[in-house]
Design an enzyme around this catalytic site. Structure first.
Site, PDB file in Angstrom:
ATOM      1  N   LYS A 157       0.859  -1.196   0.000  1.00 16.66           N
ATOM      2  CA  LYS A 157       0.000   0.000   0.000  1.00 16.66           C
ATOM      3  C   LYS A 157       0.886   1.234   0.000  1.00 16.66           C
ATOM      4  O   LYS A 157       1.218   1.790   1.049  1.00 16.66           O
ATOM      5  CB  LYS A 157      -0.931  -0.010   1.217  1.00 16.66           C
ATOM      6  CG  LYS A 157      -2.124   0.921   1.041  1.00 16.66           C
ATOM      7  CD  LYS A 157      -2.999   0.449  -0.105  1.00 16.66           C
ATOM      8  CE  LYS A 157      -4.200   1.339  -0.319  1.00 16.66           C
ATOM      9  NZ  LYS A 157      -4.970   0.936  -1.503  1.00 16.66           N
ATOM     10  N   SER A 173      -8.434  -0.518  -5.172  1.00 16.34           N
ATOM     11  CA  SER A 173      -8.672  -0.070  -3.804  1.00 16.34           C
ATOM     12  C   SER A 173     -10.163   0.209  -3.596  1.00 16.34           C
ATOM     13  O   SER A 173     -10.978  -0.699  -3.703  1.00 16.34           O
ATOM     14  CB  SER A 173      -7.810   1.150  -3.489  1.00 16.34           C
ATOM     15  OG  SER A 173      -7.451   1.166  -2.133  1.00 16.34           O
TER      16      SER A 173
END
Length: 637
Positions: free
Chosen positions: A198, A417
């Site tokens: 991430k 996402s």
């Protein structure tokens, strides 16, 4: 006296206000009347011109040509062509006897997440289908880059300008890092995140890519490049190894070398291309006039004029698409499939142009759910994600729809996402091989400006009634205990994300964790690991939705969010609502903005990258400060 004085002032102010508003309405009315468009006519033998300077975007198609007022209030959005409208137009043009062929020209324009490789793949497929009609597709290129050539390679005849070149060195993804600048100005940034991959926080915490970020970038970039080479090689009848060889050897391929490598068909000037198209158009007009229904009405003098017509009959894709879309609608059908577009960053609240507002899109979804004629929904996602709360709000509305009617997800260029979060509501999920998806992870960014403020003589002091009362203050860095509180909230959102994916994809939570951690995947890899069901575009998703809903016979396709009329746009302007008009006015009144961000040069590209990256920070408006978003702004060159 005072009362009379105030009354007089109020009356004068009211009069002025009425005059101002009336004047605006009068000016707009005159402009609309004077500039109203004539109905678009398609002349026999017309060449359909696809100007690649207009971006192709996931947005609802207009069913009629825009008026002068519509164009005036679109603030640049008129330069965007809906992708589905473009594919419908190409299908209609193949069967339209008035269209003699297609001309592709210009350089592909990107607008936000428009004109990405997945969108271009769908457009290439539509061009390939058009060629089955035996009508030619000419592409005229000057200085094409990889995206330009990827699309143009689907043409039947490719011409490159003698003084041009083919900029095709492969693909690269350049990421911008602001950590050094923040440190210089005394801005600190603390983070909480879940997922080794991430990397959305890296531009603000690192000076280069982490090993994990570099690994995932190399992986999906390799998949994108493989798809480009595969498409070019198939269209041009060459070998992918030979293509890679010339790319690595030259990078910038000169016209003669491009022709020798069979990447283009000829080296010629634009006037030579126009001459060929003129002959094509004249031949098509003669053939059409030779049909029995019209043969007797054509005089010999008219036939001679057709052979030597000074002006090439043409119609742009922007003009032709609304005509094709209107004819494609089946207004008499009793059954409907709704296409709901989710394009842009996901933000809390109403959103705006180029943004997906959690509240506004949820309203549209409720409207779709309560419409009895809508039998199925196609959710077209082209989003890197954003606010976790807004993503969940949208996902909730989609899950309520799914209880009543099937939902098929069609992923565009990016559905990652938060974009993947809302995709978990789909009964079936389609992606393109070059779609960017996954990135199952969350993060929060916590800035502090203590050093910057102190350096300029600004200090802070606080009184509070609880240990964490000033937890969200940006006046100071967070303590370890406060960071632990933020991390606990981030972990909870991540676990919810994992469970959404686990339930939707029928995978165990542990198997989802193994492919999550914020990692980005290509559509091809995503299908291999179970994150999507099939490879295909929007049309494949529509057919799947019709099958799942057991729709037989004709059905209409409605697109949401609905395109606003000129009157509604003008009303929004008067009410000071955020519209494209406001953005255009802001850009026009900010010194240097337009000149700095326009063009395709290196300096302007860098300026756009910096501006877009910093603009992401302004879009972070989640009430809890937790985000499910792509690792960075996706820039593939």
């Amino acid at each position: 006296m005072m009362k009379q004085f105030l009354t007089a002032i109020a009356a004068n102010l009211l009069t002025i206000a009425i005059c101002v508003v009336g004047g605006i309405l009068l000016i707009v009315g005159i402009a609309a009347s004077a500039g109203s468009k004539e109905p678009v006519k398609v002349a026999d033998g017309s060449v359909l011109v696809i100007d690649l300077d207009r971006a192709f975007s996931d947005r609802p198609a207009e069913t009629k040509p825009g008026s002068f007022l519509d164009d005036a209030l679109s603030a640049g959005r008129g330069d965007v062509i809906p992708l589905r409208a473009a594919t419908i137009a190409l299908k209609a043009a193949a069967d339209d006897d008035r269209i003699s062929g297609i001309l592709l020209r210009g350089s592909i324009s990107a607008d936000g997440y428009a004109s990405g490789f997945a969108a271009l793949r769908e457009l290439r497929a539509a061009i390939a289908s058009f060629r089955q009609s035996k009508k030619p597709v000419h592409a005229y290129l000057v200085n094409p880059d990889t995206r330009d050539y990827y699309l143009a390679s689907a043409a039947s005849m490719i011409t490159i300008d003698p003084f041009g070149s083919l900029l095709m060195p492969g693909l690269a993804s350049e990421q911008v890092f602001f950590t050094g600048m923040f440190e210089k100005y005394g801005i600190g940034m603390q983070v909480s995140r879940v997922g080794r991959f991430k990397a959305a926080v890296e531009p603000f915490t690192r000076r280069d890519m982490s090993p994990e970020n570099r690994l995932q970038t190399e992986s999906y970039l390799g998949d994108l490049w493989t798809e480009v080479k595969r498409g070019v090689a198939q269209s041009r009848g060459i070998d992918t190894i030979a293509l890679q060889t010339i790319v690595d050897a030259q990078g910038i391929i000169l016209p003669a070398d491009a022709k020798a490598a069979k990447l283009v068909d000829r080296v010629a000037y634009f006037d030579e291309v126009l001459d060929d198209l003129q002959k094509l158009a004249s031949a098509a007009r003669l053939a059409d006039n030779d049909k029995p229904s019209r043969k007797d009405s054509v005089r010999a003098a008219d036939m001679a004029t057709l052979l030597d017509r000074p002006t090439l009959p043409q119609i742009t894709l922007g003009e032709y698409a609304p005509i094709a879309v209107a004819k494609d609608r089946s207004f008499s059908a009793s059954q409907t499939i709704a296409i709901v577009y989710a394009e842009g960053d996901i933000v809390d609240g109403e959103g705006g142009d180029g943004l997906i507002g959690g509240a506004s899109l949820s309203r549209e979804l409720r409207r779709v759910r309560n419409d009895g004629k809508v039998k199925a929904v196609v959710l077209r996602v082209n989003s890197p994600g954003g606010s976790a709360i807004a993503s969940e709000q949208i996902q909730r509305e989609l899950s309520l729809i799914r209880k009543q009617k099937p939902i098929v997800v069609s992923m565009g260029t990016v559905a990652a996402s938060g974009g993947y979060w809302i995709s978990t509501a789909g009964t079936r999920v389609f992606a393109q091989p070059n779609t960017i998806t996954g990135s199952i992870g969350v993060f929060s960014l916590v800035p502090n400006i203590k050093a910057l403020a102190n350096r300029n003589g600004v200090t802070f002091d606080t009184v509070k009634t609880g240990r964490y009362a000033d937890l969200l203050s940006i006046a100071r860095p967070k303590s370890d205990a406060e960071l632990a509180v933020l991390q606990r909230g981030t972990d909870a959102v991540y676990e919810a994300f994992i469970m959404r994916v686990s339930t939707a994809r029928k995978l165990t939570p542990d198997s989802v964790r193994a492919i999550a951690e914020g990692r980005v995947w290509s559509g091809e890899d995503a299908m291999r690991i179970g994150l999507v069901d099939s490879i295909g575009g929007l049309e494949a998703a529509l057919k799947s939705a019709a099958t799942l809903a057991k729709i037989t016979g004709d059905y209409d396709v409605r697109e949401y969010p609905r395109v606003k009329s000129a009157t509604e746009k003008f009303t929004d302007l008067l009410e000071h609502k955020p519209t494209p008009v406001a953005a255009a006015i802001s850009a026009a009144t900010t010194p240097g903005t337009t000149s700095l961000l326009s063009g395709r040069g290196q300096a302007s590209s860098l300026a756009r990258d910096l501006t877009h990256e910093l603009d992401v920070l302004l879009r972070y408006n989640d009430p809890r400060g937790v985000y499910a978003r792509m690792p960075f702004m996706l820039r593939v060159r």
